[in-house]
Design a protein around this motif. Structure first.
Motif, PDB file in Angstrom:
ATOM      1  N   GLU A   1       0.827  -1.204   0.000  1.00 50.09           N
ATOM      2  CA  GLU A   1       0.000   0.000   0.000  1.00 50.09           C
ATOM      3  C   GLU A   1       0.866   1.260   0.000  1.00 50.09           C
TER       4      GLU A   1
ATOM      5  N   LEU B   1       2.342   1.661  -3.469  1.00 44.88           N
ATOM      6  CA  LEU B   1       1.321   2.121  -4.408  1.00 44.88           C
ATOM      7  C   LEU B   1       1.184   3.647  -4.341  1.00 44.88           C
ATOM      8  N   ALA B   2       1.200   4.184  -3.130  1.00 47.96           N
ATOM      9  CA  ALA B   2       1.084   5.632  -2.975  1.00 47.96           C
ATOM     10  C   ALA B   2       2.307   6.350  -3.519  1.00 47.96           C
TER      11      ALA B   2
ATOM     12  N   THR C   1       4.710   5.349  -5.725  1.00 43.80           N
ATOM     13  CA  THR C   1       4.936   5.251  -7.166  1.00 43.80           C
ATOM     14  C   THR C   1       3.866   6.004  -7.950  1.00 43.80           C
ATOM     15  N   ALA C   2       2.657   6.083  -7.410  1.00 45.84           N
ATOM     16  CA  ALA C   2       1.619   6.868  -8.077  1.00 45.84           C
ATOM     17  C   ALA C   2       1.956   8.354  -8.080  1.00 45.84           C
TER      18      ALA C   2
ATOM     19  N   LEU D   1       0.953  -4.708 -10.014  1.00 42.68           N
ATOM     20  CA  LEU D   1       0.070  -3.858  -9.211  1.00 42.68           C
ATOM     21  C   LEU D   1       0.514  -2.402  -9.270  1.00 42.68           C
ATOM     22  N   LEU D   2       1.819  -2.164  -9.115  1.00 43.51           N
ATOM     23  CA  LEU D   2       2.316  -0.795  -9.124  1.00 43.51           C
ATOM     24  C   LEU D   2       2.150  -0.149 -10.497  1.00 43.51           C
TER      25      LEU D   2
ATOM     26  N   ARG E   1      -0.188  -0.302 -12.524  1.00 42.42           N
ATOM     27  CA  ARG E   1      -1.540   0.182 -12.784  1.00 42.42           C
ATOM     28  C   ARG E   1      -1.717   1.651 -12.432  1.00 42.42           C
ATOM     29  N   ARG E   2      -0.919   2.144 -11.472  1.00 40.89           N
ATOM     30  CA  ARG E   2      -1.105   3.516 -10.995  1.00 40.89           C
ATOM     31  C   ARG E   2       0.083   4.425 -11.317  1.00 40.89           C
ATOM     32  N   CYS E   3       1.178   3.863 -11.762  1.00 43.12           N
ATOM     33  CA  CYS E   3       2.406   4.640 -11.923  1.00 43.12           C
ATOM     34  C   CYS E   3       2.541   5.164 -13.349  1.00 43.12           C
ATOM     35  N   ALA E   4       2.949   6.408 -13.491  1.00 40.08           N
ATOM     36  CA  ALA E   4       3.139   7.001 -14.816  1.00 40.08           C
ATOM     37  C   ALA E   4       4.413   6.507 -15.488  1.00 40.08           C
TER      38      ALA E   4
ATOM     39  N   CYS F   1       5.257  11.581  -0.787  1.00 36.05           N
ATOM     40  CA  CYS F   1       4.601  11.646  -2.097  1.00 36.05           C
ATOM     41  C   CYS F   1       4.677  13.063  -2.665  1.00 36.05           C
TER      42      CYS F   1
END
Length: 201
Positions: A21, A24-25, A27-28, A57-58, A60-63, A189
């Protein structure tokens, strides 16, 4: 954060329990033009996870592109590389710049991949251009590596143990190495989202 003073060359991140979790934050928050390679060790099971792998998983949210590292892979800006299942991820010198290396050396603090080998090897290669981040986790892995990062002039951020899902890992890093910044995940972040190079890579 005064990013222009950092001359950012690479970011290394270590996480364990509760780390998916947190990663995910983080890398997003990375912008598409992030100026450095990002190398991640997440304690994970020996067997590959397939479509549910941390990299998938990462991504999916990372540019930025996210993948498990492969041996000899050039470490270029704007890419997130994870330690593969059952391999330590290291940074080695290459003919055209740093490259990823994989090792099946013994587990460190019961983990392979482990955080300490990545942090220590990256500290030798990048020196003051390295930013290391220690996140939530249930062991002392990462503490010795954090000490090496600071000894080589790199910068160390540690997640505030008070907000970590499991505070053991950030507390161990703070006890052994101290930190340049003790930060909430949101602060990390925000800072990463504003990163820019402060000099030649």
């Amino acid at each position: 954060m005064n990013w222009p003073d950092l001359s950012l060359k690479a970011v290394v991140i270590g996480a364990s329990a509760g780390g998916v979790e947190a990663l995910l934050a983080l890398t997003a928050a990375l912008p598409a033009d992030f100026p450095a390679p990002v190398l991640v060790v997440l304690h994970r099971a020996p067997q590959p996870e397939g479509k549910l792998s941390p990299a998938a998983l990462l991504a999916r949210r990372c540019a930025l592109p996210v993948e498990d590292a492969w041996a000899g892979q050039p470490l270029k800006p704007g890419r997130v590389l994870l330690a593969p299942a059952d391999y330590h991820l290291l940074v080695d010198p290459g003919p055209d710049g740093p490259v990823a290396a994989l090792s099946v050396d013994d587990a460190v603090l019961w983990s392979r991949p482990a955080i300490d080998p990545l942090f220590e090897s990256a500290a030798h290669e990048y020196g003051a251009g390295l930013l290391a981040i220690v996140l939530t986790g249930a062991s002392a892995d990462g503490a010795a590596g954090a000490l090496a990062v600071r000894a080589h002039g790199g910068r160390l951020w540690v997640q505030d143990p008070a907000e970590a899902v499991v505070p053991t890992m950030p507390r161990a890093a703070l006890d052994l190495a101290g930190a340049d910044q003790v930060m909430s995940l949101k602060m990390m972040c925000d800072a990463l989202g504003q990163a820019q190079t402060g000099g030649e890579r």
